[in-house]
Design a protein around this motif. Structure first.
Motif, PDB file in Angstrom:
ATOM      1  N   PHE A 195     -11.149  -6.420  -4.252  1.00  0.00           N
ATOM      2  CA  PHE A 195     -10.479  -6.109  -2.997  1.00  0.00           C
ATOM      3  C   PHE A 195      -9.839  -4.727  -3.066  1.00  0.00           C
ATOM      4  N   ASP A 196      -9.665  -4.133  -1.899  1.00  0.00           N
ATOM      5  CA  ASP A 196      -9.026  -2.821  -1.827  1.00  0.00           C
ATOM      6  C   ASP A 196      -7.522  -2.929  -2.027  1.00  0.00           C
ATOM      7  N   VAL A 197      -6.956  -4.008  -1.515  1.00  0.00           N
ATOM      8  CA  VAL A 197      -5.505  -4.196  -1.593  1.00  0.00           C
ATOM      9  C   VAL A 197      -5.207  -5.663  -1.877  1.00  0.00           C
ATOM     10  N   GLU A 218     -10.193  -3.304  -6.769  1.00  0.00           N
ATOM     11  CA  GLU A 218     -11.173  -2.241  -6.968  1.00  0.00           C
ATOM     12  C   GLU A 218     -10.556  -1.144  -7.828  1.00  0.00           C
ATOM     13  N   LYS A 219     -11.403  -0.264  -8.336  1.00  0.00           N
ATOM     14  CA  LYS A 219     -10.925   0.797  -9.226  1.00  0.00           C
ATOM     15  C   LYS A 219      -9.842   1.635  -8.566  1.00  0.00           C
ATOM     16  N   ASN A 220      -9.979   1.890  -7.284  1.00  0.00           N
ATOM     17  CA  ASN A 220      -8.988   2.679  -6.555  1.00  0.00           C
ATOM     18  C   ASN A 220      -8.078   1.794  -5.704  1.00  0.00           C
ATOM     19  N   GLY A 221      -7.991   0.506  -6.053  1.00  0.00           N
ATOM     20  CA  GLY A 221      -7.206  -0.437  -5.278  1.00  0.00           C
ATOM     21  C   GLY A 221      -5.715  -0.363  -5.573  1.00  0.00           C
ATOM     22  N   HIS A 222      -4.933  -1.117  -4.787  1.00  0.00           N
ATOM     23  CA  HIS A 222      -3.482  -1.111  -4.941  1.00  0.00           C
ATOM     24  C   HIS A 222      -2.910  -2.521  -4.791  1.00  0.00           C
ATOM     25  N   LEU A 223      -1.819  -2.749  -5.489  1.00  0.00           N
ATOM     26  CA  LEU A 223      -1.007  -3.943  -5.293  1.00  0.00           C
ATOM     27  C   LEU A 223       0.188  -3.543  -4.438  1.00  0.00           C
ATOM     28  N   LEU A 224       0.372  -4.251  -3.321  1.00  0.00           N
ATOM     29  CA  LEU A 224       1.515  -4.039  -2.430  1.00  0.00           C
ATOM     30  C   LEU A 224       2.358  -5.304  -2.501  1.00  0.00           C
ATOM     31  N   THR A 266      -2.263   0.853 -13.154  1.00  0.00           N
ATOM     32  CA  THR A 266      -0.903   0.465 -13.542  1.00  0.00           C
ATOM     33  C   THR A 266      -0.758  -1.049 -13.548  1.00  0.00           C
ATOM     34  N   VAL A 267      -1.384  -1.725 -12.590  1.00  0.00           N
ATOM     35  CA  VAL A 267      -1.357  -3.185 -12.553  1.00  0.00           C
ATOM     36  C   VAL A 267      -1.941  -3.749 -13.844  1.00  0.00           C
TER      37      VAL A 267
END
Length: 323
Positions: A195-197, A218-224, A266-267
């Motif tokens: 997933f992206d986010v 995903e490699k460029n994904g983020h945890l919000l 970082t995650v």
């Protein structure tokens, strides 16, 4: 004299709480009215309560926030309807605290803070059009359902290990006409998708949550992540965004939580340092010498359908001409 005052005040608090939860009294009637009632002032000795954040879904403050987030009248109506649906389902399934039973509490405490990512400026926006977002530990549908309303062109997968809550979430999504929402009953570790986010709202401690979701990005994904309380400074230093929800909504006192954003790499680092172990049970091979279960006398043995049939004449040779 004192013995008469304290019981009277206790009764006043109880009646005030009952009136608010029953929908007879709203702690805030418009944007100008303060957030703290007599009840909340009493409770604040031990910290704020959900009642402190109650908001009329159709009031001036709600309209002001909708306008700030560039949400349409239709989206506002969907969000107000969601508050009613959650309140109704909560009488059958414990989606949120039974004590916080009014649509005002659901709207102000749960729905409004879930919309905070919509308040990010264009440069910092984490959720964007055509992305795939996973909400791990969605519970009663937060923040996934409000975000699905706010981002109709984003696909959401809402994940939880408690099936009965997902029954309610799916029903609410259907009644709201949300075609961009799917649900998954199970643990995050069992998902084999990217997933992206990933979004979450006070599900677990940050290191634990990172361990659960680190393989989903995903490699460029983020945890919000939306969370309140005191947070380790070392974790805060690793966040690329650390913003109070109040600031994103431009509504002072709307929430006591903040939004933290961590990039995928970082995650994974936080997950590795968490010391957590996989929660998904693995199949255990039988140990040597383990006793087989005895069949009852006269009981037929269950045949393996993949095993070849034993007819008794596989090696039989026919001799048509005998010498």
């Amino acid at each position: 004299m004192h013995s008469c005052i304290f019981p009277s005040f206790t009764i006043l608090v109880a009646l005030t709480r009952l009136s608010i939860c029953s929908g007879f009294i709203s702690p805030r009637t418009n944007h100008a009215v303060g957030r703290h009632s007599v009840l909340s002032a009493f409770d604040n000795e031990n910290g704020s309560t959900s009642l402190d954040f109650a908001m009329d879904p159709t009031g001036d403050e709600a309209k002001s926030i909708m306008n700030h987030l560039s949400l349409s009248l239709e989206q506002h109506q969907q969000l107000a309807k969601l508050a009613v649906l959650v309140t109704d389902w909560n009488t059958r399934i414990n989606l949120i605290s039974r004590r916080d039973c009014s649509k005002e509490v659901v709207f102000g405490r749960h729905i409004i803070p879930s919309l905070a990512p919509k308040g990010m400026n264009e440069e910092d926006a984490i959720i964007q059009s055509q992305q795939r977002v996973v909400d791990v530990g969605t519970g009663g549908g937060f923040p996934g359902l409000p975000l699905a309303i706010a981002y109709p062109d984003v696909d959401f997968l809402l994940v939880d290990s408690i099936g009965k809550k997902l029954v309610a979430v799916e029903d609410m999504a259907n009644k709201l006409g949300l075609t961009n929402v799917k649900i998954h009953h199970g643990r995050a570790e069992q998902l084999h998708q990217k997933f992206d986010v990933c979004v979450g709202r006070s599900v677990a401690a940050i290191p634990t949550y990172c361990f659960w979701v680190n393989d989903l990005l995903e490699k460029n994904g983020h945890l919000l992540y939306m969370i309140g309380g005191d947070i380790d400074q070392q974790l805060l230093n690793q966040a690329i965004i650390d913003t109070d929800i109040d600031d994103l909504l431009e509504s002072a006192g709307a929430s006591d939580k903040r939004i933290l954003v961590f990039p995928q790499e970082t995650v994974k680092k936080i997950a590795k340092a968490s010391g957590e172990q996989p929660r998904v049970p693995r199949k255990v091979k039988p140990t040597l010498g383990a006793k087989k279960k005895k069949r009852a006398k006269g009981e037929w043995a269950k045949r393996d359908p993949t095993a070849p049939k034993q007819r008794g004449y596989e090696n039989f040779k026919r001799y048509d001409n005998l010498a």
